[in-house]
Scaffold this active site. Structure first.
Site, mmCIF file in Angstrom:
data_model
loop_
_atom_site.group_PDB
_atom_site.id
_atom_site.type_symbol
_atom_site.label_atom_id
_atom_site.label_comp_id
_atom_site.label_asym_id
_atom_site.label_seq_id
_atom_site.Cartn_x
_atom_site.Cartn_y
_atom_site.Cartn_z
ATOM 1 N N GLY A 129 46.019 45.868 35.352
ATOM 2 C CA GLY A 129 46.955 45.395 33.727
ATOM 3 C C GLY A 129 46.567 45.892 33.022
ATOM 4 N N ASP A 196 49.401 44.505 47.259
ATOM 5 C CA ASP A 196 49.511 44.618 45.495
ATOM 6 C C ASP A 196 48.398 45.210 45.195
ATOM 7 O OD1 ASP A 196 50.232 43.222 42.531
ATOM 8 O OD2 ASP A 196 48.058 43.619 42.733
ATOM 9 N N LYS A 200 49.102 49.817 44.404
ATOM 10 C CA LYS A 200 48.666 50.208 43.285
ATOM 11 C C LYS A 200 48.187 51.531 43.878
ATOM 12 C CE LYS A 200 48.124 45.565 40.832
ATOM 13 N NZ LYS A 200 47.832 44.799 40.455
ATOM 14 N N GLY A 297 46.765 38.589 34.531
ATOM 15 C CA GLY A 297 47.589 37.859 32.980
ATOM 16 C C GLY A 297 47.514 38.190 31.709
HETATM 17 N N1 HSE Z 1 49.163 39.616 40.962
HETATM 18 C C1 HSE Z 1 48.565 40.843 40.937
HETATM 19 C C2 HSE Z 1 47.097 40.440 40.949
HETATM 20 C C3 HSE Z 1 48.545 41.021 39.232
HETATM 21 O O1 HSE Z 1 46.096 39.129 40.781
HETATM 22 O O2 HSE Z 1 46.533 41.452 39.929
HETATM 23 C C4 HSE Z 1 48.562 41.832 38.297
HETATM 24 O O3 HSE Z 1 49.009 43.504 38.702
#
Ligand code: HSE
Length: 399
Positions: A129, A196, A200, A297
Site C-alpha cells: 500500500g 494477494d 506481492k 486503504g
Molecule cells: N486487499 C489488499 C490488502 C489491498 O488488504 O492488503 C492492498 O494491496
C-alpha cells in the site's frame, strides 16, 4: 502542465483524484509543473461528482488524446486492466499502477512494451500500500544480495487477525469492516486465502533476483484455519500469529511461500497490527531493514500512486529498467517439500507419543498438547504428522 487520466474510480482511483486535487500545491512545487486530471475512466455514472465532465466510459478517448501522457490504473484484476494498460502504453503514455495481480502475472510483457515505447510503467503501490518498498529494493538496497524477505503484506488479513484475537470480533464482522474501510479486494478470497500476498511476494522476489518467475508456483495458504486456541498458545509462547509472505534466497536456491506464521516477540514483525504492513528485508551487506506503514486503504495506496506519477513527470516519462526484472533467466523454485522449517503443532496425543515420533520438541506451557519442533524438512514433518494420525493445528514458526 502534465495532463493525466485515472482508470477506475473505486477506492484507490478516487483516492488518486483526491490527492492530486487536494495536494496540488505541494505536487506542483515539487515537480515544477501542474498535474491535471483530464479524464476518469469508469463504466459507472458519477453525476453528482463536482467534475462530472471528466468521466468517460471509452478508453479510446484517453488513448487517442495526445495531450494525456500519464495514466493511473486503479482498476484491479488482470482482464480489462491488462487490455487498457497495453492500450495506453502502445499509445505512448506512461502508466502507474497499484495492481499486484497484473504486475505479477503480466509484468514481463508490460515492462517490455513500456521499454519499446520509451515510457514508464511504475508499480510502487502494488506491494505494501503506502509503504515505500519497490523503490528501496531496486534503488537503495540494489547493491545487496537479498537473502530473505519476510512480510506482512495484506492489510485485510492483518486487520482481521487483530480484530478477532485482540478484540473478540467474529471473522465475518472483521472482514465486513475491512471491506467497508476499503482494505479488501473485490473478492476477499484473494486476501484471506493468501493469493494477494502470493502476488506481492512474487513481485518482491522477482525484483530481488532480477529474474522473472511464475507466481502460481509459490505455495500459499490463508488465515481461515487459525483458531483462538492457536493464538492463545502463541501468546503464552510470547509470540503472535501473522500471515506472512516470505522468500529465502541463497544464490540459485530460492524458496518462497505464503502461510500463517508464529512470530516471536524478538522479531520486529511481532507487533505489526491492524491494517499495518511491514516488510523485513535482509541484505548481505546492509543486514536487516524493515519498512512499516499502512498496507491498504484509499489514501495510503493513492499516496504511493501519486508519488510514482510525480516521479514519472520528473523523469519525463522515460522507461527505467530498475523497475523491471530481467528475462534472461527464470527463477526455478527449490522443491517446497525439501525446504526446512520449524513447526508449531497442536494435537490430542500424549507427550510420550509426540516425543517418540518427533524426538526433541519444546512443549508449550499450559496447553493440553502443543509443541514446537526442531528444524526439519516439510516432507519429514508431514510424514511425522501422518504417523501421529493427524493434528489439530500446524503452523510454521519464524526463525
Ligand atoms: N486487499 C489488499 C490488502 C489491498 O488488504 O492488503 C492492498 O494491496
Amino acid at each position: 502542465m502534465t495532463k493525466m487520466a485515472i482508470m477506475g474510480y473505486g477506492v484507490v482511483g478516487s483516492g488518486v483524484y483526491d490527492i492530486v486535487t487536494k495536494n496540488a500545491d505541494t505536487i506542483t512545487k515539487k515537480i515544477g509543473e501542474e498535474l491535471k486530471v483530464k479524464y476518469i475512466l469508469d463504466i459507472r455514472d458519477f453525476d453528482s461528482h463536482p467534475e462530472k465532465h471528466l468521466f468517460v466510459k471509452d478508453a479510446d478517448i484517453i488513448a487517442n488524446d495526445s495531450e494525456v501522457t500519464l495514466v493511473a490504473e486503479a482498476m484491479g484484476g488482470a482482464t480489462f486492466a491488462y487490455e487498457y494498460t497495453k492500450k495506453m502504453l502502445k499509445a505512448g503514455k506512461s502508466v502507474v499502477t497499484s495492481n499486484k495481480e497484473l504486475v505479477s502475472k503480466k509484468g514481463t510483457e508490460l515492462f517490455k512494451l513500456a521499454e519499446e515505447m520509451g515510457v514508464s510503467y511504475m508499480f510502487e503501490a502494488s506491494v505494501g500500500g503506502g509503504i515505500p518498498i519497490i523503490r528501496p529494493l531496486v534503488n537503495c538496497l540494489a547493491a545487496n544480495h537479498v537473502q530473505s524477505i519476510y512480510g506482512i503484506m495484506n492489510g485485510t488479513t492483518n486487520y482481521i487477525l487483530t480484530k478477532m484475537f485482540k478484540e473478540n470480533q467474529s471473522f465475518e464482522e472483521a472482514l465486513s469492516d475491512a471491506q467497508k474501510l476499503g482494505y479488501a479486494e473485490k473478492d476477499p478470497t484473494a486476501d484471506v486465502e493468501g493469493f494477494d500476498t502470493m502476488r506481492k511476494i512474487s513481485i518482491l522476489t522477482a525484483l530481488s533476483c532480477n529474474e522473472e518467475l511464475d507466481d502460481d508456483k509459490i505455495p500459499h495458504e490463508g488465515i481461515t484455519r487459525i483458531t483462538a486456541e492457536d493464538v492463545a498458545c502463541a501468546e503464552s509462547m510470547g509470540a503472535s500469529v501473522k500471515l506472512i509472505g516470505y522468500s529465502k534466497i541463497d544464490g540459485k536456491k530460492v524458496s518462497a511461500r505464503v502461510c500463517p506464521m508464529i512470530i516471536p516477540n524478538d522479531c520486529p514483525l511481532y507487533s505489526v497490527e491492524d491494517v499495518f504492513n511491514a516488510i523485513l528485508v535482509t541484505g548481505d551487506m546492509v543486514g536487516d531493514v524493515m519498512m512499516y506503514g499502512r498496507g491498504a486503504g484509499k489514501d495510503a495506496t493513492a499516496s504511493a500512486i501519486v508519488g510514482d506519477l510525480m516521479d514519472v513527470v520528473r523523469h519525463k516519462g522515460k522507461f527505467d529498467k530498475n523497475f523491471s526484472w530481467s528475462t534472461a533467466e527464470k527463477t526455478v523454485f527449490f522443491n517446497p517439500s525439501e525446504e526446512e522449517n520449524v513447526f508449531f503443532v497442536r494435537c490430542d496425543k500424549t507427550k510420550a507419543e509426540v516425543e517418540a515420533l518427533f524426538g526433541t520438541v519444546w512443549f508449550v506451557e499450559g496447553a493440553q498438547c502443543a509443541f514446537v519442533t526442531e528444524k526439519m524438512t516439510e516432507k519429514a514433518f508431514e510424514e511425522k504428522v501422518d504417523s501421529l494420525g493427524g493434528v489439530l493445528s500446524k503452523i510454521r514458526v519464524y526463525k
